[in-house]
Write an enzyme that holds these catalytic residues in place. Structure first.
Site, PDB file in Angstrom:
ATOM      1  N   ILE A   1      49.549  38.725  33.618  1.00  0.00           N
ATOM      2  CA  ILE A   1      50.989  38.480  33.795  1.00  0.00           C
ATOM      3  C   ILE A   1      51.384  39.321  35.002  1.00  0.00           C
ATOM      4  O   ILE A   1      51.038  40.500  35.082  1.00  0.00           O
ATOM      5  CB  ILE A   1      51.785  38.853  32.520  1.00  0.00           C
ATOM      6  CG1 ILE A   1      53.295  38.653  32.715  1.00  0.00           C
ATOM      7  CG2 ILE A   1      51.537  40.277  32.076  1.00  0.00           C
ATOM      8  CD1 ILE A   1      54.107  38.818  31.394  1.00  0.00           C
ATOM      9  N   SER A   2      52.061  38.724  35.976  1.00  0.00           N
ATOM     10  CA  SER A   2      52.372  39.423  37.224  1.00  0.00           C
ATOM     11  C   SER A   2      53.307  40.594  36.967  1.00  0.00           C
ATOM     12  O   SER A   2      54.101  40.592  36.032  1.00  0.00           O
ATOM     13  CB  SER A   2      53.007  38.460  38.214  1.00  0.00           C
ATOM     14  OG  SER A   2      52.175  37.339  38.408  1.00  0.00           O
ATOM     15  N   GLN A   3      53.224  41.566  37.863  1.00  0.00           N
ATOM     16  CA  GLN A   3      54.087  42.748  37.840  1.00  0.00           C
ATOM     17  C   GLN A   3      55.557  42.296  37.944  1.00  0.00           C
ATOM     18  O   GLN A   3      55.860  41.364  38.684  1.00  0.00           O
ATOM     19  CB  GLN A   3      53.645  43.551  39.066  1.00  0.00           C
ATOM     20  CG  GLN A   3      54.426  44.730  39.452  1.00  0.00           C
ATOM     21  CD  GLN A   3      54.093  45.103  40.908  1.00  0.00           C
ATOM     22  OE1 GLN A   3      53.575  44.290  41.671  1.00  0.00           O
ATOM     23  NE2 GLN A   3      54.389  46.317  41.267  1.00  0.00           N
TER      24      GLN A   3
END
Ligand code: SAH
Length: 214
Positions: free
Chosen positions: A59-61
């Site tokens: 999951i992206s930052q």
């Protein structure tokens, strides 16, 4: 749950680093990011980093989600194509900010999991497809906006074709280890204009018009 952590994430990681789009900030205050990670990772859901979501993906930052969404420049009436459903978190943010979201994921198990997280939130404007997103979603094209959340070796041609004139695509482009976040504009006559929006690190976009393997 986690209201304090979420507010602190918005203040420090987003507003503190130049995210100014009110609608983006509000959406990221609203959507409960911890619902999109494994139970064991929930205490870390609001930290300034990506988190593994299984199948070797992440999951992206939060800052990267905000930056990509702000760069799309959404007013609320757009049809958006998202490549790389992953956890479904970015999908939820888009569903808050656009009219319709068409999201494509290569790994079936991840899409099932994302749908399981998104279904209870009752969005009626998310449409799912499992397959190679480098080919886009031709039956639903053209799109006002396209967001690619995996790293491409070049701007995928089919995606550019499926973008409306005056549309915008946001895509990380570069090598396997690091990329530039590109804002791709489709000008009158179909001309491509590319602008760099900073360095980034994404998992590879794997497909016909992407990398051959993970
Ligand atoms: N937006 C997601 C990011 C997930 S990581 C999130 O915040 O959770 C990138 C995702 O792109 C992974 O789930 C990966 O499986 C997917 N992906 C990679 N290549 C793809 C392709 N050709 N088509 C669709 N999805 C792809």
């Amino acid at each position: 749950m986690f209201e304090t952590e979420r507010e602190s994430m918005v203040r420090h990681q987003l507003e503190g680093r130049g995210i100014i789009d009110r609608r983006v900030l509000d959406a990221m205050r609203m959507v409960e990011r911890h619902l999109f990670v494994n139970e064991d990772d929930r205490p870390y859901a609001y930290e300034d980093r990506p988190i593994p979501i299984g199948s070797g993906q992440t999951i992206s930052q939060p800052f990267m989600v905000a930056l990509m969404t702000q760069t799309l420049s959404l007013a609320g009436d757009e049809r958006v194509l998202e490549i790389g459903t992953g956890s479904g978190y970015q999908t939820a943010i888009l569903a808050e900010l656009a009219q319709d979201v068409f999201t494509v994921e290569r790994i079936a198990g991840l899409q099932v999991h994302a749908k399981r997280c998104l279904d209870p939130l009752n969005y009626t404007n998310i449409h799912y497809k499992t397959g190679d997103g480098t080919l886009g979603w031709s039956s639903q094209a053209p799109f006002d906006r396209i967001l690619v959340t995996a790293a491409a070796p070049r701007v995928p041609q089919k995606l550019f074709e499926q973008l409306k004139i005056a549309g915008r695509m946001v895509v990380p482009v570069g090598g396997r280890l690091s990329q530039e976040l590109d804002l791709v504009l489709k000008k009158t006559g179909g001309k491509m204009q590319v602008m760099h929006r900073g360095g980034c690190i994404f998992v590879p976009l794997v497909g016909k018009d992407g990398w051959e393997r993970d």
